[in-house]
Design an enzyme around this catalytic site. Sequence first.
Site, PDB file in Angstrom:
ATOM      1  N   VAL A 300     -95.076 -22.711  -0.840  1.00  0.00           N
ATOM      2  CA  VAL A 300     -95.990 -23.271  -1.137  1.00  0.00           C
ATOM      3  C   VAL A 300     -97.194 -22.329  -1.982  1.00  0.00           C
ATOM      4  O   VAL A 300     -97.154 -21.227  -1.576  1.00  0.00           O
ATOM      5  CB  VAL A 300     -96.933 -23.941  -0.106  1.00  0.00           C
ATOM      6  CG1 VAL A 300     -98.329 -24.772  -0.907  1.00  0.00           C
ATOM      7  CG2 VAL A 300     -96.179 -24.798   0.815  1.00  0.00           C
ATOM      8  N   ASP A 452     -81.902 -15.518  -9.330  1.00  0.00           N
ATOM      9  CA  ASP A 452     -82.109 -16.908  -9.449  1.00  0.00           C
ATOM     10  C   ASP A 452     -82.931 -17.008 -10.567  1.00  0.00           C
ATOM     11  O   ASP A 452     -83.894 -17.792 -10.905  1.00  0.00           O
ATOM     12  CB  ASP A 452     -83.283 -17.253  -8.267  1.00  0.00           C
ATOM     13  CG  ASP A 452     -83.272 -18.920  -8.063  1.00  0.00           C
ATOM     14  OD1 ASP A 452     -82.378 -19.517  -8.741  1.00  0.00           O
ATOM     15  OD2 ASP A 452     -84.009 -19.316  -7.546  1.00  0.00           O
TER      16      ASP A 452
END
Length: 615
Positions: A300, A452
Amino acid sequence: MSSPWSKVSAEPVQTANLADIMSEQYAHRLHDKELKEQQLRQEKQMQTVATPTPSYSNVVDTSASASSSDAGAWEDYSMLLNLEEAQQQKEPLPGDILTLLQDEAESDAVIAQMLQSQFDHEYNEELRRIERQQNKQSKVTVTLNKYLRSGDAEFLHDTEADEDYEEDELAHRKHDWDRFETNEKILDAIPKCGFKLDKEGEMITKHDPQLCGVRNAQRVMSFPPEFPTGDGACFDMKLSNKVFNQLKAYSRRGRADRKEKVATAEMGVDAATRLLLYKLINNQILEQINGIISTGKEAVILHANSDASYTGTNEHGHGNGVLMPAELLPKECAIKVFKTTLNEFKQRDRYIKDDYRFKDRFSKQNHRVIINMWAEKEMHNLMRMQSIGLNVPDVVVLKKHVLVMRFIGDNHNAAPKLKDARLSAAELSCAYEEIVAAMHKLYNEAKLVHADLSEYNILWYEGKCWFIDVAQSVEPEHPSGLEFLMRDCANIVQFFERRGLPNIYTKEQLFEFITALNAETHNAAMLERIHTRGASINQATVPNQLECPDELKPLEYPFELAWEKSQQEREAAAALRQLQLNDEEAKQEQADEQPEHTEEVKTKLNNDNTAKCVQ
Ligand code: ADP
Ligand code: MG
């Protein structure tokens, strides 16, 4: 004959009925009569003329003469009430009574005015207090002058003295705020190096106890209204950092609790995380946490403001783990909270439980430890990338699984991801060049592969690319390093291809440009395929693999696949061999079935072949 009894008075006994005796009027009359008789006796005795003492009867008498009402001892009250009337009618009043009444009336009026004045004064004082409270150090001041009452202290103080007092008070107050302002100016004038020489050649540092003490006093004045501070401006208040920090922590307790609750409800972070966030606020690193920037499967991201009053150390002289000097602390921060309950881990549990190799060793271990490692890995990777000059957010502080970094964006607006950024053709080309160069630098100088990298993990800010989300980045020596690199290359090339940028590398060319390795030789594409079938990026890049509990270690995908592959290859080889065998057998059979050539035929065939070769 003399009677033993004195002579009986001939005066007739006055009769009075019981109702009269019981009446108050009657009692008064008797009392007055008695007084009169006593007075007369005294006068006779002293043989002097004396003024009779005021009594009810006097009043009654005068009132009887002054008014036409029935004589009664209590008429004096009505007379008082009718005083004004009587004065208006200019009816004669005996001098002494008039003076008495006037005196009484005047003193009552004075008392009433004094009370009113006192009330007005207190009312105005309260208004001024509210005014001061609202204005504080604010540059825009609010005045409540129009609500002030006019009778303030008119009758309480001597007016001139009062004016002087107010002037004094104003000057004093101004002086106090001047004191704060001057102090602030001195502190502001201290350059970044943290010290300065004054006119006398004395060194003043920004930690000067006198200056800090006054600044702390000033800050205390702006605590929330529910925190009673008193008026610290009206005396030379100084507070040490320790006292100030304790007061501040106390004043914020309620606020932090409120924020914490909001965080739980809205941000979905657990109690342990809330505690960490609370500590960041309490340690004066963060001022407030504003809301969510992004919620993902693994983390988050929250937006926060740093605390402008952070000085670099807390009351114990600790830096609270902040990785940069106080003056570089970014105003806006992004907090990455790594989720401690990754679904992926749960899935992995199931996956590993069913795997015969881990059957005996499977046990529930502390996931938090692993999550903390992820956060730490992201921090190290960011710092490593920054050290070679790549655009990444600066790390502010790491607390367990909570990583605070610079917020890429302005005024609460996060910079767009590359996929969402509106880029002109020139900007697109620049972005491509920049990313290719960054990937090269990352591999060759930082010895890292992002692992990534895509348009989702690159932000476009101030005309530049900013690289984020580097927790999974690995060194090229990682068993899957080259596969990840090939995948990064594929993502980047694909993005720019889709955007229609001409003359760009293919993924193999980009791979070769970065590594100077030939993709074909290293069979990176094949490895990439193997990886895709094997473990996820998180499984394959889990930090600190040696310390990682077995159930969280990435699956050794080459084992399974290699086994599978070798089985397949073996089967294929066996099948091929079988085919060959069958073929040979078939040929043999054919040969066996055919009649043997005669010597003549054989010679003929040989001759034919020789003739063909010559031709
Ligand atoms: P995840 O693992 O969930 O993908 P990321 O680190 O990629 O986590 O962050 C998710 C999103 O949060 C990003 O795409 C970006 O929009 C935003 N974000 C992350 N870090 C920052 C930052 N430092 N400044 C601004 N926005 C950020
Ligand atoms: Mg991301």
